[in-house]
Design an enzyme around this catalytic site. Structure first.
Site, mmCIF file in Angstrom:
data_model
loop_
_atom_site.group_PDB
_atom_site.id
_atom_site.type_symbol
_atom_site.label_atom_id
_atom_site.label_comp_id
_atom_site.label_asym_id
_atom_site.label_seq_id
_atom_site.Cartn_x
_atom_site.Cartn_y
_atom_site.Cartn_z
ATOM 1 N N CYS A 99 0.484 -1.236 0.131
ATOM 2 C CA CYS A 99 -0.577 -0.163 0.217
ATOM 3 C C CYS A 99 0.950 1.680 0.080
ATOM 4 O O CYS A 99 0.533 2.394 -0.416
ATOM 5 C CB CYS A 99 -1.186 0.099 1.040
ATOM 6 S SG CYS A 99 -2.040 -1.539 1.053
ATOM 7 N N HIS A 114 -8.185 3.782 -2.401
ATOM 8 C CA HIS A 114 -7.610 3.592 -2.588
ATOM 9 C C HIS A 114 -6.059 2.395 -3.103
ATOM 10 O O HIS A 114 -5.997 1.681 -3.441
ATOM 11 C CB HIS A 114 -6.803 2.438 -1.256
ATOM 12 C CG HIS A 114 -6.431 2.342 -0.747
ATOM 13 N ND1 HIS A 114 -4.442 2.738 -0.569
ATOM 14 C CD2 HIS A 114 -5.637 1.229 0.160
ATOM 15 C CE1 HIS A 114 -3.909 2.680 -0.070
ATOM 16 N NE2 HIS A 114 -3.927 1.225 0.164
ATOM 17 N N CYS A 154 -0.080 2.212 6.442
ATOM 18 C CA CYS A 154 -0.639 1.210 7.281
ATOM 19 C C CYS A 154 0.453 -0.127 5.922
ATOM 20 O O CYS A 154 -0.003 1.268 4.590
ATOM 21 C CB CYS A 154 -0.761 0.959 7.878
ATOM 22 S SG CYS A 154 -2.440 1.035 6.667
#
Length: 402
Positions: free
Chosen positions: A91, A358, A388
């Protein structure tokens, strides 16, 4: 050591990462090329203007495989003498790409880079590349592997966040994102995605929606069945955290980040590059960080990444004016707020991934550009972005306006 500056930033709107999303027709290589072209046109980048393109991309398979970064350069209007490298830190891939570029410049390995990332989640599904952490039982057992949604629910259980706490953060994210879009706060950075004929496909983030606590209360927990099936991931989590009586499943589609398509890019260089091209720097990099964390709870990385980047910058938490903490799940942001006793009027002030989605390989550069735009709008000085990361990691970046 050289200073590294952000000279410009661009991003696409975030499209719904499903087959009915507006960006589904646009492959990742073309999305990436549109971002590269936007930077080229806005900054007159002719010839071998930058040392490299460092490009984040998580699911590097199929049409997103085979060094997508180089493919994107060749698809774009950049000079073919510019190389490209694809990286994957899940991510945080795009923020890691930006940090790598900044640290290359700071270390003297080239005057300028383009860095960012892309993800077309509607075309290349998350997880379609496989991975040992989930597929190899020896590693999965050693690491007490559970899916990310279970990890988010572990955070909520361990640190005392209720379903209402998570839903309230989600409602606020939607409200802030809608206000920011209506107020034109993303306009400096966002570019319109067009088709092959130059006709607009998407001009604004398309996932923002009105919601309230009552609407969210009607959604079923997304990871409850996955956790409670026998033998299930809840049992794995309780082996790792025997102090917990059970896992409280509080996350659902409304308080978790949306699956999205999108891209973002930044132009990063030293002082000489800016002078040579007649460009004015917008911000400089104060410090960067990356950490490894517990792989089961997995998503607590923003806390130690923030501590580490603050130490590297010689700063205290209170010295930072604004924060961007990626809203992978509501509990991630709530844990950040709880640990640092953060003023939420300084955190994700224009909403986040719960509201706007996202796009895995792009989000880090998206939130850093949003942070920079808002620092300028408010005439503030210093911002910190952090995410994260799957398998238990975290990344942080502090920028300062110049």
């Amino acid at each position: 050591m050289n200073e590294a500056y952000i000279y410009d930033a661009v991003r696409s709107p975030r499209g719904k990462g499903k087959k009915d999303g507006s960006l589904h027709e646009v492959p990742a290589v073309r999305l990436s090329a549109l971002a590269l072209n936007a930077l080229k046109e806005r900054n007159n980048l002719d010839g071998h203007a930058v040392e490299d393109v460092i490009w984040g991309n998580v699911t590097q398979v199929g049409e997103q495989g085979a060094c997508l970064a180089r493919s994107a350069v060749l698809y774009s209007d950049l000079d073919e003498s510019i190389p490209g490298v694809s990286i994957n830190r899940f991510c945080a891939s795009a923020l890691e790409a930006v940090n790598m570029a900044a640290n290359q410049v700071r270390g003297g390995a080239g005057d300028a880079y383009i860095a960012g990332g892309v993800e077309s989640m509607s075309r290349v599904p998350m997880g379609s590349d496989g991975g040992a952490i989930a597929a190899d039982p020896t590693l999965a057992m050693k690491a007490y592997f559970v899916p990310q949604g279970i990890s988010a629910d572990i955070i909520a259980t361990k640190y005392g966040f209720s379903r209402d706490d998570c839903d309230a953060l989600a409602v606020e994210s939607q409200k802030r994102a809608a206000e920011a879009r209506a107020d034109g706060r993303f306009d400096r950075t966002i570019f319109t995605v067009t088709d092959q004929n130059g006709l607009p496909i998407l001009e604004q983030d398309e996932m923002i929606r009105e919601t309230d606590m009552q609407a969210l209360a009607g959604l079923n927990p997304s990871f409850k069945a996955l956790g409670e099936q026998m033998p299930g991931f809840d049992a794995v989590a309780l082996l790792k955290y025997p102090e917990l009586e059970r896992i409280n499943h509080v996350h659902h589609a409304g308080n978790s980040s949306g699956i999205a398509d999108g891209t973002a890019a930044m132009l990063i260089g030293n002082k000489a590059f800016g002078e040579r091209h007649g460009l004015k720097p917008r911000a400089r990099f104060r410090a960067t960080s990356r950490v490894g964390t517990d792989p089961t709870i997995m998503l607590t990385g923003p806390v130690p990444a923030t501590e580490r980047v603050l130490k590297a910058a010689g700063m205290e938490f209170g010295d930072v004016d604004l924060f961007e903490v990626n809203e992978a799940f509501a509990s991630v942001v709530l844990r950040f707020q709880q640990y640092f006793d953060a003023d939420m009027d300084k955190v994700n002030v224009n909403g986040g991934a719960i509201a706007m989605g996202h796009p895995l390989g792009a989000t880090g550069a998206v939130i850093l550009s949003t942070l920079l735009d808002e620092l300028e709008r408010r005439d503030l000085e210093t911002g910190l972005a952090t995410l994260c990361i799957g398998s238990g990691m975290g990344v942080g970046t502090i920028i300062e306006r110049v």
